[in-house]
Design a protein around this motif. Structure first.
Motif, short mmCIF file in Angstrom:
data_model
loop_
_atom_site.label_atom_id
_atom_site.label_comp_id
_atom_site.label_asym_id
_atom_site.label_seq_id
_atom_site.Cartn_x
_atom_site.Cartn_y
_atom_site.Cartn_z
N ALA A 1 -15.47 -1.23 -13.31
CA ALA A 1 -15.86 -2.61 -13.59
C ALA A 1 -15.42 -3.52 -12.46
CB ALA A 1 -15.23 -3.08 -14.91
N ASP B 1 -12.66 -1.50 -20.58
CA ASP B 1 -13.83 -1.88 -19.80
C ASP B 1 -15.13 -1.38 -20.43
OD1 ASP B 1 -13.55 0.79 -19.38
OD2 ASP B 1 -13.64 0.72 -17.20
N GLY B 2 -15.05 -0.81 -21.64
CA GLY B 2 -16.23 -0.35 -22.36
C GLY B 2 -16.61 1.09 -22.09
N SER B 3 -15.87 1.79 -21.26
CA SER B 3 -16.22 3.17 -20.92
C SER B 3 -15.64 4.16 -21.92
CB SER B 3 -15.72 3.50 -19.51
OG SER B 3 -14.31 3.39 -19.45
N SER C 1 -11.21 2.38 -13.25
CA SER C 1 -12.34 1.64 -13.80
C SER C 1 -13.31 1.25 -12.70
CB SER C 1 -11.83 0.39 -14.53
OG SER C 1 -12.90 -0.39 -14.97
N ASP D 1 -17.25 -4.52 -30.35
CA ASP D 1 -18.55 -5.19 -30.26
C ASP D 1 -19.32 -5.09 -31.57
OD1 ASP D 1 -18.90 -2.51 -30.15
OD2 ASP D 1 -20.22 -2.49 -28.39
N ARG E 1 -20.17 4.77 -18.87
CA ARG E 1 -19.57 3.53 -18.38
C ARG E 1 -19.73 2.39 -19.37
NH1 ARG E 1 -21.48 3.33 -12.00
NH2 ARG E 1 -20.77 5.44 -11.43
N GLU E 2 -20.85 2.30 -20.04
CA GLU E 2 -21.11 1.18 -20.95
C GLU E 2 -21.31 1.70 -22.37
OE1 GLU E 2 -24.36 -0.98 -19.38
OE2 GLU E 2 -23.30 -1.66 -17.60
N HIS F 1 -19.44 0.87 -24.94
CA HIS F 1 -19.32 -0.34 -25.74
C HIS F 1 -19.27 -1.54 -24.79
CE1 HIS F 1 -18.73 1.39 -29.77
NE2 HIS F 1 -18.10 2.39 -29.15
N VAL F 2 -19.36 -2.71 -25.36
CA VAL F 2 -19.37 -3.93 -24.55
C VAL F 2 -18.04 -4.07 -23.82
CG1 VAL F 2 -19.56 -6.44 -24.63
CG2 VAL F 2 -20.99 -5.02 -26.11
N ARG F 3 -18.12 -4.48 -22.58
CA ARG F 3 -16.93 -4.64 -21.76
C ARG F 3 -16.00 -5.71 -22.33
NH1 ARG F 3 -17.10 -7.16 -15.70
NH2 ARG F 3 -14.86 -7.33 -15.39
#
Length: 570
Positions: free
Chosen positions: A240, A271-273, A238, A318, A291-292, A294-296
């Motif tokens: 993050a 971590d949203g990835s 990750s 999210d 990487r983003e 969805h919301v972490r």
């Protein structure tokens, strides 16, 4: 000889029966199916109809009839077998055997070919952690149940443990895959997951391979014929901040790639990835990563890949549903707002229809949403279990029926007699089973644990007042689990640590050379001691190469005495 005439044939038919055995008086199949019709099909269209004129209502009703013929949601069959939330539903390729997993830590096996309208129940209950009847085993939530897409002879079970399990279609455990060493820092060197497994998926073309994802930040590929170690390890690092390169894998999918290429593996992380690898390798780095996505720090429990491998749909914690294109894996093609239930039920999923023309998922209000994959707008929103969250959904390609599992423990089969085949239709096409006298509990009695019948005769007269156990309340168990019968010895409770302690057989099979720990090291060394007349096996070289000690020679005894005196003074 005269020819066989038509009158003779009719007379023979009257004389000979058309079928042998006890004949059914007749079953009105259409009436049984009509009783299964659902009252409300689409609440979304009902709200639209209220805002329109009466002239438009007739047109809308025609459109609604067309929608009824398009989706298998006009009728329903309710299967109530679990005590708690249904977390996963899977069917074999033929659609005759259904397995459901639940938060009550049990698996229920259903056979549609053996069900009748009044015997809609599971024919077997399986505890995945049961070892021996006399032992107390642990129990864990069932995360996922997956029948092999190519063979209905086995299914994969993912529980809240680091080990995946393979069961036969009859509920017998075939293999339990190895748990990794949690004290090894490098996850590439472990032979299995070191923490809880959360998700899994079968290979799209190879029936011997499947993939699992766990909270140890790894995705592992297994061969069903080798339970002692995974075939490949993919460590997701990750990016993050503050996660030290570790995160939880929440969902995984394995599907054929677009345009005839190799398969692809897509996994979602805490971590949203959203990460994609080539299904056949190499796995040292991902083919694409968002990487983003969805919301972490939200649980993305829903992930599915279309049949052609071009689209990926995800349902995040999210409160969003997003559609991705694997050929341009950077930004979502479309997205829509949808309340999430993954905080309470992490196995809340989302699925493509068999032909990938629709997307289905549940909601916290107990509604089934059939979405358009291009816009993710609802085509039909129909209540299944109002007031109870709809957790898992499954659309079987051969039966063309939708299976849903809810938080109240209910499994619902949605179908359309014009479009669906077998499954629920085969159940409703049978005559109800005639009840046996043993099915009426008022006409039967219980047996005492000691083997004495409830209707035992004492002194030539039948004892009145119900079963033996009801007349003797001291027979049974106390609230703490101890027996009230003084003749029965008390079985000591097994603690959680004692229940998970590996036995001698498990240690001997899983740890190489583990039998050496019971040997005496002195006796093991004396085995190599040379006998009289034999050459030394290990230390024979010292007989020739050992240096000889050289000591100082003193000239007289006075020097020796002086040396001893100096030592004494020190």
């Amino acid at each position: 000889m005269d020819a066989f005439s038509t009158e003779d044939e009719e007379a023979l038919r009257k004389f000979m029966p058309a079928a042998f055995g006890k004949q059914d008086a007749g079953v009105n199949v259409e009436a049984q199916i009509e009783q299964a019709r659902r009252k409300i099909v689409d609440e979304r269209k009902q709200a639209v109809e209220k805002a329109k004129d009466s002239d438009d209502d007739s047109d809308d009703s025609d459109d609604e009839d067309e929608d009824d013929d398009e989706y298998p949601v006009t009728h329903e069959l309710i299967v109530k077998t679990h005590d708690r939330a249904v977390t996963s539903i899977s069917l074999d390729p033929s659609g005759t055997r259904m397995v459901t997993g639940s938060n009550d830590c049990s698996l229920k096996l259903h056979d549609f070919s053996a069900m009748t309208p009044n015997t809609i129940r599971a024919f077997k209950t399986v505890d995945p952690f049961e070892t021996k009847p006399s032992e107390t085993a642990e129990s864990h939530t069932i995360h996922q149940v997956l029948f092999s897409p190519w063979s209905g002879s086995q299914f994969l079970v993912i529980t809240a443990t680091p080990q995946a399990r393979i069961f036969s279609r009859d509920g017998e455990m075939i293999s339990e895959f190895k748990k990794g060493d949690m004290y090894l820092r490098d996850k590439n060197n472990t032979k299995g997951h070191t923490a809880e497994v959360t998700c899994a998926a079968w290979h799209p073309t190879n029936m011997d391979l499947f993939v699992t994802g766990g909270i140890d930040s790894t995705v592992r590929i297994w061969n069903v014929n080798n339970r002692m170690s995974q075939r490949d390890v993919i460590v997701h690092k990750s990016r993050a901040a503050g996660s030290a390169g570790m995160t939880r894998m929440t969902a995984v999918g394995w599907s054929s790639a677009a345009e005839g290429q190799s398969s692809i593996i897509v996994a979602a992380a805490y971590d949203g990835s959203l990460v994609m690898w080539g299904g056949e390798g190499p796995y040292h780095r991902p083919a694409a990563e968002i990487r983003e996505a969805h919301v972490r720090d939200t649980w993305t429990g829903g992930l599915d890949i279309s049949a052609d491998g071009r689209l990926v749909v995800t349902r995040g914690g999210d409160d969003t549903i997003k559609l991705w294109d694997t050929r341009k894996f950077k930004t979502p093609v479309s997205q829509a707002s949808h309340p999430s239930t993954s905080a309470q039920y992490p196995t809340s999923n989302i699925r493509f229809s068999p032909n990938s023309t629709s997307v289905i998922t549940g909601s916290e209000t107990g509604h089934l949403h059939i979405l358009n994959p291009a816009t993710l707008r609802p085509e039909i929103v129909t209540p299944v279990t109002p007031g109870s969250p709809l957790i898992t959904v499954n659309w079987h390609p051969k039966l063309n029926q939708i299976f849903t599992g809810s938080a109240n423990g209910q499994t619902t089969v949605l179908f359309n007699p014009k479009l669906s085949h077998n499954g629920a239709l085969s159940v409703l096409s049978k005559a109800p089973k005639k009840r046996h006298v043993d099915d009426d509990t008022s006409l039967t009695t219980d047996l005492d644990p000691m083997g004495i019948a409830g209707d035992a005769v004492e002194g030539g007269a039948k004892l009145q007042g119900g079963s033996y156990s009801s007349r003797h309340p001291t027979i049974g168990l106390t609230a703490s689990g101890k027996s009230r019968d003084p003749r029965r010895p008390h079985m000591p409770a097994v603690t959680p640590f004692a229940g998970t302690t590996p036995d001698e057989r498990h240690v001997r099979e899983s740890i190489p050379l583990s039998s050496m720990r019971d040997e005496d090291p002195r006796e093991a060394l004396l085995k190599y001691a040379p006998k009289e007349g034999e050459a030394k096996l290990f230390t024979g070289a010292w007989d020739e190469n050992q240096p000889k000690p050289i000591f100082k020679d003193y000239d007289s005894d006075e020097e020796a005495e002086e040396r001893d005196a100096k030592r004494a003074r020190r």
